[in-house]
Write an enzyme that holds these catalytic residues in place. Structure first.
Site, PDB file in Angstrom:
ATOM      1  N   GLU A   1       0.811  -1.220   0.000  1.00 16.79           N
ATOM      2  CA  GLU A   1       0.000   0.000   0.000  1.00 16.79           C
ATOM      3  C   GLU A   1       0.844   1.269   0.000  1.00 16.79           C
ATOM      4  OE1 GLU A   1      -3.886  -1.832   2.337  1.00 16.79           O
ATOM      5  OE2 GLU A   1      -2.208  -1.064   3.513  1.00 16.79           O
TER       6      GLU A   1
ATOM      7  N   GLY B   1     -13.023  -4.335   3.155  1.00 17.23           N
ATOM      8  CA  GLY B   1     -14.127  -5.174   2.705  1.00 17.23           C
ATOM      9  C   GLY B   1     -15.408  -4.343   2.650  1.00 17.23           C
TER      10      GLY B   1
ATOM     11  N   GLU C   1      -7.513  -0.741  10.753  1.00 17.64           N
ATOM     12  CA  GLU C   1      -6.656   0.320  11.304  1.00 17.64           C
ATOM     13  C   GLU C   1      -7.315   1.693  11.440  1.00 17.64           C
ATOM     14  OE1 GLU C   1      -5.673  -1.356   8.405  1.00 17.64           O
ATOM     15  OE2 GLU C   1      -4.502  -2.889   9.462  1.00 17.64           O
TER      16      GLU C   1
ATOM     17  N   ASP D   1     -12.720  -6.726  -1.396  1.00 14.41           N
ATOM     18  CA  ASP D   1     -13.577  -7.903  -1.216  1.00 14.41           C
ATOM     19  C   ASP D   1     -14.904  -7.483  -0.598  1.00 14.41           C
ATOM     20  OD1 ASP D   1     -11.410  -7.926   1.224  1.00 14.41           O
ATOM     21  OD2 ASP D   1     -13.442  -8.305   1.909  1.00 14.41           O
TER      22      ASP D   1
END
Ligand code: ADE
Length: 231
Positions: free
Chosen positions: A11, A77, A175, A198
């Site tokens: 990332e 997600g 996070e 997802d």
């Protein structure tokens, strides 16, 4: 100075590569890369996964680098049918879905003895981020809503439904709320930017593997543009 946190190396890798005048310092097992990105002073860092890592990382950004704002980039997600894989969620606000002091009389998600448990993303940062999305990823769906964070990879349709119904979450990750809480306690603005990898359901693990890279590509593109535009 702007702090940019990603939980995983994928990332922050591309952001680090695009930086100049870089100096690197290790603290608490994290590599803080200070330098210039798109003409701005930034510190880019991989926090590691989960709320504890994220909070430690954020506090170091405040104490050691005196950052005046924090951006958290990464993946999440989806908790809603209309939020598709690859879409972007910007944090209108964020909370910890695994904070549970109900046995003590507090509602779910409420942190005992704190004056706030739902942390609001900075309105100006959200607005500029939306403008950047329209510019650099116009084909991607953008949603401004609640990010719910917990120390849990959600891959279960029942848990997903619970998160949506209990907290009205748009996406879930591990996070954001910890970074937000640290920013709140230190009186600095923050924004969580998450690209959907997802659907947080029973096929989340498989989807994650397939779509992780594409999702990261979207959030990195957005962060680059945002750093340039943000004043
Ligand atoms: N990050 C990406 N997908 C996630 C999920 N389903 N749960 C928690 N964190 C995630």
């Amino acid at each position: 100075m702007l702090g940019i946190i990603g939980a995983m190396s994928q990332e922050v890798e591309n952001l680090k590569e695009a930086m100049s005048e870089v100096t690197v310092e290790n603290r608490a097992g994290m590599e803080f890369c200070q330098g210039r990105l798109k003409g701005r002073d930034v510190v880019v860092v991989r926090s590691g996964i989960g709320k504890v890592n994220a909070a430690i990382c954020s506090q170091i950004l405040v104490d050691r680098y005196h950052v005046t704002a924090i951006i958290n980039t990464g993946i999440a997600g989806s908790l809603r049918n209309e939020i598709n894989i690859g879409d972007i969620v910007l944090s209108k606000d964020t909370l910890q879905h695994d904070m549970d002091a109900t046995g003590f009389g507090y509602p779910l998600g409420v942190i005992p003895q704190m004056d706030n448990s739902v942390f609001e993303g900075d309105a100006h940062m959200i607005q500029v981020a939306e403008e950047c999305c329209a510019m650099v990823i116009p084909e991607i769906g953008v949603h401004v809503g609640r990010v719910v964070s917990g120390d849990q990879f959600v891959s279960d349709i029942v848990k997903k439904a619970w998160l949506t119904e209990t907290f009205q979450g748009y996406c879930t990750e591990m996070e954001g709320a910890a970074i937000a809480q640290t920013a709140y306690l230190n009186h600095i603005p923050f924004l969580i930017i998450r690209a959907i990898s997802d659907k947080a359901d029973d096929s989340a693990e498989m989807q994650y593997e397939v779509f992780e890279a594409k999702a990261i590509e979207h959030s990195v593109k957005l962060v680059m543009a945002l750093v340039e535009k943000l004043i």
